[in-house]
Every structure is written in structure tokens, then in C-alpha cells.
Enzyme design. Structure first.
Site, PDB file in Angstrom:
ATOM      1  N   SER A  78     -11.587 -21.920  -6.020  1.00  0.00           N
ATOM      2  CA  SER A  78     -10.405 -21.330  -6.667  1.00  0.00           C
ATOM      3  C   SER A  78     -10.714 -19.970  -7.290  1.00  0.00           C
ATOM      4  O   SER A  78      -9.852 -19.376  -7.940  1.00  0.00           O
ATOM      5  CB  SER A  78      -9.862 -22.290  -7.737  1.00  0.00           C
ATOM      6  OG  SER A  78     -10.864 -22.599  -8.677  1.00  0.00           O
ATOM      7  N   ASN A  97     -13.131 -30.145 -16.597  1.00  0.00           N
ATOM      8  CA  ASN A  97     -11.769 -30.673 -16.721  1.00  0.00           C
ATOM      9  C   ASN A  97     -11.096 -30.246 -18.015  1.00  0.00           C
ATOM     10  O   ASN A  97      -9.920 -29.869 -18.021  1.00  0.00           O
ATOM     11  CB  ASN A  97     -11.781 -32.199 -16.601  1.00  0.00           C
ATOM     12  CG  ASN A  97     -12.290 -32.645 -15.247  1.00  0.00           C
ATOM     13  OD1 ASN A  97     -12.430 -31.823 -14.340  1.00  0.00           O
ATOM     14  ND2 ASN A  97     -12.585 -33.927 -15.099  1.00  0.00           N
ATOM     15  N   THR A 107      37.514 -14.652 -13.491  1.00  0.00           N
ATOM     16  CA  THR A 107      37.145 -16.030 -13.176  1.00  0.00           C
ATOM     17  C   THR A 107      37.430 -16.160 -11.687  1.00  0.00           C
ATOM     18  O   THR A 107      38.352 -15.526 -11.168  1.00  0.00           O
ATOM     19  CB  THR A 107      37.983 -17.075 -13.957  1.00  0.00           C
ATOM     20  OG1 THR A 107      39.353 -16.960 -13.541  1.00  0.00           O
ATOM     21  CG2 THR A 107      37.907 -16.860 -15.464  1.00  0.00           C
ATOM     22  N   HIS A 108      36.599 -16.933 -10.993  1.00  0.00           N
ATOM     23  CA  HIS A 108      36.701 -17.057  -9.520  1.00  0.00           C
ATOM     24  C   HIS A 108      36.594 -15.692  -8.843  1.00  0.00           C
ATOM     25  O   HIS A 108      37.133 -15.499  -7.749  1.00  0.00           O
ATOM     26  CB  HIS A 108      38.006 -17.736  -9.084  1.00  0.00           C
ATOM     27  CG  HIS A 108      38.322 -18.989  -9.831  1.00  0.00           C
ATOM     28  ND1 HIS A 108      37.914 -20.231  -9.417  1.00  0.00           N
ATOM     29  CD2 HIS A 108      38.995 -19.177 -10.993  1.00  0.00           C
ATOM     30  CE1 HIS A 108      38.328 -21.149 -10.285  1.00  0.00           C
ATOM     31  NE2 HIS A 108      38.977 -20.531 -11.252  1.00  0.00           N
ATOM     32  N   SER A 155      18.950   4.796   2.795  1.00  0.00           N
ATOM     33  CA  SER A 155      18.790   4.083   4.058  1.00  0.00           C
ATOM     34  C   SER A 155      18.066   5.000   5.034  1.00  0.00           C
ATOM     35  O   SER A 155      18.204   6.220   4.965  1.00  0.00           O
ATOM     36  CB  SER A 155      20.171   3.712   4.597  1.00  0.00           C
ATOM     37  OG  SER A 155      20.137   3.627   6.004  1.00  0.00           O
ATOM     38  N   LYS A 158      23.975   6.277   2.110  1.00  0.00           N
ATOM     39  CA  LYS A 158      23.683   5.050   1.367  1.00  0.00           C
ATOM     40  C   LYS A 158      22.860   5.245   0.096  1.00  0.00           C
ATOM     41  O   LYS A 158      21.972   6.090   0.038  1.00  0.00           O
ATOM     42  CB  LYS A 158      22.921   4.058   2.281  1.00  0.00           C
ATOM     43  CG  LYS A 158      23.763   3.446   3.363  1.00  0.00           C
ATOM     44  CD  LYS A 158      24.822   2.481   2.871  1.00  0.00           C
ATOM     45  CE  LYS A 158      24.252   1.164   2.456  1.00  0.00           C
ATOM     46  NZ  LYS A 158      23.994   0.208   3.495  1.00  0.00           N
ATOM     47  N   ASN A 179      21.255   2.238  -2.084  1.00  0.00           N
ATOM     48  CA  ASN A 179      21.184   0.768  -2.117  1.00  0.00           C
ATOM     49  C   ASN A 179      20.552   0.241  -3.405  1.00  0.00           C
ATOM     50  O   ASN A 179      19.533   0.775  -3.856  1.00  0.00           O
ATOM     51  CB  ASN A 179      20.372   0.258  -0.925  1.00  0.00           C
ATOM     52  CG  ASN A 179      21.046   0.585   0.404  1.00  0.00           C
ATOM     53  OD1 ASN A 179      22.272   0.614   0.493  1.00  0.00           O
ATOM     54  ND2 ASN A 179      20.240   0.835   1.416  1.00  0.00           N
ATOM     55  N   GLU A 191      18.604  -6.353  -5.990  1.00  0.00           N
ATOM     56  CA  GLU A 191      18.557  -7.364  -4.924  1.00  0.00           C
ATOM     57  C   GLU A 191      17.227  -8.110  -4.934  1.00  0.00           C
ATOM     58  O   GLU A 191      17.172  -9.331  -4.726  1.00  0.00           O
ATOM     59  CB  GLU A 191      18.756  -6.709  -3.558  1.00  0.00           C
ATOM     60  CG  GLU A 191      20.170  -6.208  -3.334  1.00  0.00           C
ATOM     61  CD  GLU A 191      20.261  -5.354  -2.065  1.00  0.00           C
ATOM     62  OE1 GLU A 191      20.602  -5.908  -1.024  1.00  0.00           O
ATOM     63  OE2 GLU A 191      19.972  -4.146  -2.142  1.00  0.00           O
ATOM     64  N   TYR A 206      -8.061 -36.325 -14.254  1.00  0.00           N
ATOM     65  CA  TYR A 206      -8.092 -35.120 -13.430  1.00  0.00           C
ATOM     66  C   TYR A 206      -8.173 -35.467 -11.942  1.00  0.00           C
ATOM     67  O   TYR A 206      -8.882 -36.381 -11.533  1.00  0.00           O
ATOM     68  CB  TYR A 206      -9.285 -34.219 -13.815  1.00  0.00           C
ATOM     69  CG  TYR A 206      -9.368 -32.976 -12.944  1.00  0.00           C
ATOM     70  CD1 TYR A 206      -8.608 -31.847 -13.232  1.00  0.00           C
ATOM     71  CD2 TYR A 206     -10.171 -32.960 -11.797  1.00  0.00           C
ATOM     72  CE1 TYR A 206      -8.661 -30.731 -12.418  1.00  0.00           C
ATOM     73  CE2 TYR A 206     -10.224 -31.833 -10.977  1.00  0.00           C
ATOM     74  CZ  TYR A 206      -9.466 -30.725 -11.286  1.00  0.00           C
ATOM     75  OH  TYR A 206      -9.505 -29.621 -10.485  1.00  0.00           O
ATOM     76  N   GLN A 238      -5.720 -28.199  -9.283  1.00  0.00           N
ATOM     77  CA  GLN A 238      -6.122 -26.801  -9.100  1.00  0.00           C
ATOM     78  C   GLN A 238      -4.943 -25.974  -8.574  1.00  0.00           C
ATOM     79  O   GLN A 238      -4.892 -24.767  -8.748  1.00  0.00           O
ATOM     80  CB  GLN A 238      -7.302 -26.741  -8.119  1.00  0.00           C
ATOM     81  CG  GLN A 238      -7.829 -25.366  -7.844  1.00  0.00           C
ATOM     82  CD  GLN A 238      -9.193 -25.418  -7.179  1.00  0.00           C
ATOM     83  OE1 GLN A 238     -10.182 -25.732  -7.809  1.00  0.00           O
ATOM     84  NE2 GLN A 238      -9.231 -25.137  -5.889  1.00  0.00           N
ATOM     85  N   LYS A 280      -2.479 -23.358 -10.587  1.00  0.00           N
ATOM     86  CA  LYS A 280      -2.717 -21.950 -10.920  1.00  0.00           C
ATOM     87  C   LYS A 280      -1.875 -20.968 -10.127  1.00  0.00           C
ATOM     88  O   LYS A 280      -1.240 -20.072 -10.704  1.00  0.00           O
ATOM     89  CB  LYS A 280      -4.195 -21.622 -10.764  1.00  0.00           C
ATOM     90  CG  LYS A 280      -4.940 -21.974 -12.018  1.00  0.00           C
ATOM     91  CD  LYS A 280      -6.388 -22.193 -11.802  1.00  0.00           C
ATOM     92  CE  LYS A 280      -6.828 -23.357 -12.647  1.00  0.00           C
ATOM     93  NZ  LYS A 280      -6.411 -24.679 -12.164  1.00  0.00           N
TER      94      LYS A 280
END
Ligand code: ARG
Length: 459
Positions: free
Chosen positions: A23, A110, A155-156, A277, A283, A285, A290, A317, A322, A325
Site C-alpha cells: 500500500s 493494526n 418549483t418543477h 470549444s 462557445k 462552456n 460540470e 483487522y 487497506q 485508504k
């Protein structure tokens, strides 16, 4: 090289299996916590006369120089070691000889790994908290600057009622305050010392677990040695808090993406947080927003991965653990990166009040206020609601808005309508009238800003 744990086994571990088992590629980031933890352990061994005071000093000095050499770049981490704990011990023994071999008395990897993870998360939770607070501050600043900017509330995703841009932004500030609360609260359970649990059953040496805990600024110790080395619920809780916060950032990002589209044009994001773009010259963006929305999925994945890893594990353990992590590290990195981008992106975001107002004027978002006008004049709400709906339908058919419909037309629907109705459906007045606590009125917005600032100051 022979393993530090060679003894019971004499044969070599297969090279691919060895890589699989290792690890160090990812747990090396905990070298500081590992070394600091070991220094406290050496001090405790000395104080309890398990090793001599002078041996403890030699160990602590040795560990200190290893830390300094790692920080300065003089020493490189040996990736052939199994993990960061083995590396530090190996390096210490290489430097100090036999004394180095005494460090691991009354300890196991451990409890060491559980200790490192807790110290690591404690540090990272602090860093994340600072960043969340910085984002809340930026939101409060934008709210102050946009206290009087009318926009349609939805709303919606349909225009619903008039609000201000400030009121909308403050909703996110409140969510983030709770996110900060959650990280602070989790600290109670992260900041508990497992060291001294040893492999699982405690130890026959006369250790002092409180000595180590206090030296490392823990508030408490794990009260059961098996629990101390077995559970990773503090990681799960941290990941859950991270996932919840990312859900909030993701919803906010989604709105930023919508608001910066041509369809809305409510805000303009700074060039610093957008891209062009490669083919379409027009563009701009909202890539950063995003990506924050996209990376939310990763953090959810980190949480699910750890929950799934833990669900079938017998105590105590198991090597499966492991796997905690990479999930935790990925979430920490992702959350910090997203906040680092979000904070300046919000600070530099330019609202476009004219466009918000134009949108507010188009969606009949004062229809509730029209109904409330009739209620004020004595009509029951349901009847008022029906009449208002009929008037809206007529406006739509005739290409009018409520503000331009002549009084005679209103009167044809109800004799209760009078000249004063126009004041009641004026958008700004509609906002100002929403005086209920937590509502959209500018007075309420001021109170919300004061609340947020107070919380930031006093935690
Ligand atoms: N690298 C291990 C981990 O991250 C450290 C603990 C190893 N303990 C053991 N008994 N193999 O979980």
C-alpha cells in the site's frame, strides 16, 4: 529484501503478489502522521520504562531527522516497502541499528494504521472546514451585493414566485453551514486514539494509552481494543459528510450551468472558470461547474466502496481494510479541489439582474399575490385561487401579463378588484411582502446574512 515480518515464513512472496499486497504507493501520504505517532509511542515506552529513557530519546531524534529529511527531499520513500509504517521502521533501524528495532514494542501495525488514518482525517477535516467556510463567506458577499435583485423562484423548474438572487444564494449558504456542522461533529468520533489496542487484544506491557493520546491531542481513547483496530466507521462518516456536501455543490453547479446558458442568461461566469470549444467559436462552456457535478459521482462511489468493503468483515483487522485508504484519499482530494474551484468561481460570478427581472416578469409569478389580494378583500383562498387562475389563462390567450390587464377586465371576474390591485402585484412589492421568517423579503435576507455571518464567527 527480507520482509520485516519474515520469521514464520522463509519463502519469498511472489513479485506480483507483493505489489498487490503493498500500500506504500498510496499510504505514503501519511508519513507525517506515522512519524509523529511513532514519536509519541517512543516517548510513552520511555516514560513507562518499557525501554530506557535514553533509548526513547534516540528513537525520537531518529524519527525527527527522518521527518526532516523527507520534508526537505533528502530522503526518498522506498517503494519496495510494503507500507509507510514498514518504511519508517526500516529507515529508523538502518540509521540507529538495534535501538530502532525497539520502537515496535507494545504496538501493532493494526493500531498504527488506525491511528494514522484518524490523525490524517483530523487534519484534512480541518482544511476542508476552512474551505467550506470560505465558500459560505463568498456566498454571503454575493447575497449582500444582490439583495435587491429580483429573480423568479422555481418549483418543477417552472417559474413560481418572485424571490431575490440573494435569497436563492443564501439557501446554499444554509446547506453549507450544515455541511460544516457535520464535519465538525464527526471530529468527536474521529479524534479518538486507537493506539495501544495493539494487534487486537491489548498488551501485556504496562503501557499508558492516555499519555500517547494526550501527546497527540486526542480527546479520548478507544475503550475496546478490538473496536480500536476493527472499525472504520469514522472513515464512513467522513465520506458520508463529503458525499452530502458534494450533493449540494452539484445542485449548485447544475444551476450555474443552467443560469449561464443562453436560455437563462442569469449569470456570467468569469473567463477564468470557463472554456472555449475547439470547433465552435461562439462557445463559452461552464466546464468547471460540470466537473464539480461530475465528480460528485466519484465521491458517492468512494462512500459505497468503503461501506461494501466493510460489510462482511469479521472482527478484528482484515487486509480488506487497506482498501479504506484510496477511497478516503480520493474523496479528500476531490472535495478540496472542487471547493478550491467553486470559491473563486462564485466570487467572480457576474449576475445579470436585467435578465433575471425580465424572466420574473414573464412567468405570472405574481399570480399567488393576485389570489392573496382577493383573500385580503374577504374571499376564501380556494375561490380566489380559481379566479386568479382564470385570469392567468385569459392573459395567456391574449398575450397579456397581469400588470397590463385593465381594471374593467378584472372587475368582470370579481367586484372586489380595485385600482390598488396593481400595487399588490408589483413584483418588487410582492418580494417585500414575503416578510415571514426565512422568507424572500429584503429584511428577511438581511437577517439571514446576519445569521450566516454570526455562525461563521462563532462556529
Ligand atoms: N497497510 C496496512 C493497511 O493499510 C497496514 C496494516 C497492516 N496490518 C497487517 N496486519 N497486515 O491496512
Amino acid at each position: 529484501m527480507a520482509k520485516m515480518w519474515a520469521g514464520r515464513t522463509a519463502g519469498e512472496v511472489d513479485r506480483i503478489a507483493d505489489d498487490f499486497n503493498s500500500s506504500i504507493g498510496f499510504d505514503q501520504r501519511m508519513y507525517r502522521q506515522d512519524i509523529t505517532g511513532s514519536m509519541a509511542h517512543a516517548a510513552m515506552l520511555g516514560a513507562q520504562k518499557i525501554i530506557s529513557e535514553s533509548e526513547a530519546e534516540v528513537l525520537i531524534d531518529g524519527l525527527e531527522t527522518i521527518l526532516a529529511d523527507l520534508e526537505s527531499g533528502k530522503l526518498e520513500i522506498d517503494l519496495s516497502c510494503e507500507d509507510i509504517h514498514m518504511f519508517v521502521e526500516q529507515e529508523l533501524t538502518a540509521r540507529l541499528g538495534d535501538v530502532g528495532k525497539k520502537l515496535h514494542t507494545a504496538r501493532s501495525r493494526n493500531d498504527q494504521v488506525a491511528l494514522d488514518m484518524r490523525m490524517y482525517l483530523r487534519d484534512e477535516a480541518e482544511t476542508i472546514l476552512k474551505k467550506i467556510r470560505a465558500l459560505i463567506e463568498v456566498l454571503a458577499e454575493q447575497a449582500k451585493a444582490n439583495r435587491d435583485v429580483i429573480m423568479p423562484g422555481y418549483t418543477h423548474l417552472q417559474r413560481a414566485q418572485p424571490i431575490t438572487f440573494a435569497h436563492h444564494l443564501l439557501a446554499y449558504a444554509m446547506m453549507l453551514l450544515r455541511d460544516a456542522d457535520r464535519f465538525t461533529d464527526a471530529m468527536k468520533r474521529i479524534n479518538v486514539s486507537p493506539i495501544g489496542s495493539c494487534a487486537l487484544a491489548g498488551t501485556t506491557y504496562d503501557t499508558d494509552r492516555w499519555f500517547e493520546a494526550k501527546k497527540l491531542n486526542f480527546n479520548d481513547i478507544c475503550r475496546n481494543s478490538i473496536d480500536g483496530v476493527s472499525d472504520r466507521d469514522f472513515c464512513v462518516e467522513f465520506l458520508s459528510n463529503a458525499a452530502t456536501m458534494m450533493m449540494h455543490l452539484s445542485r449548485f453547479s447544475e444551476e450555474l450551468i443552467l443560469w449561464s446558458s443562453w436560455e437563462f442568461k442569469f449569470v456570467e461566469l468569469s473567463d477564468a472558470y470557463t472554456t472555449g470549444s475547439s470547433i465552435m467559436p461562439q462557445k463559452k462552456n461552464p466546464d468547471m461547474a460540470e466537473l464539480i457535478r461530475g465528480k460528485t459521482g466519484r465521491v458517492y462511489g468512494d462512500l459505497m466502496a468503503l461501506l461494501t468493503t466493510l460489510k462482511g468483515l469479521p472482527l478484528a483487522y482484515n487486509k480488506d481494510m487497506q482498501e479504506d485508504k484510496e477511497s478516503v484519499f480520493d474523496a479528500v482530494d476531490t472535495v478540496k479541489m472542487c471547493l478550491d474551484v467553486m470559491i473563486p468561481m462564485i466570487a467572480t460570478m457576474k449576475p445579470l439582474p436585467e435578465n433575471m427581472k425580465a424572466a420574473a416578469q414573464k412567468g405570472f409569478i405574481n399570480a399567488t399575490d393576485l389570489a392573496d389580494y382577493l383573500v385580503k378583500k374577504g374571499l376564501p383562498f380556494r375561490s380566489a385561487y380559481k379566479i386568479s387562475g382564470q385570469i392567468v389563462a385569459r392573459c395567456i390567450a391574449e398575450g397579456q401579463v397581469l400588470e397590463t390587464l385593465p381594471l374593467e377586465v378584472y372587475k368582470a371576474y370579481s367586484e372586489l378588484f380595485d385600482e390598488d390591485l396593481y400595487a399588490d402585484i408589483d413584483l418588487w412589492i410582492c418580494v417585500k411582502k414575503r416578510i415571514s421568517e426565512g422568507g424572500a423579503s429584503p429584511d428577511s435576507v438581511d437577517a439571514q446574512i446576519a445569521y450566516v455571518e454570526e455562525k461563521l464567527k462563532n462556529g
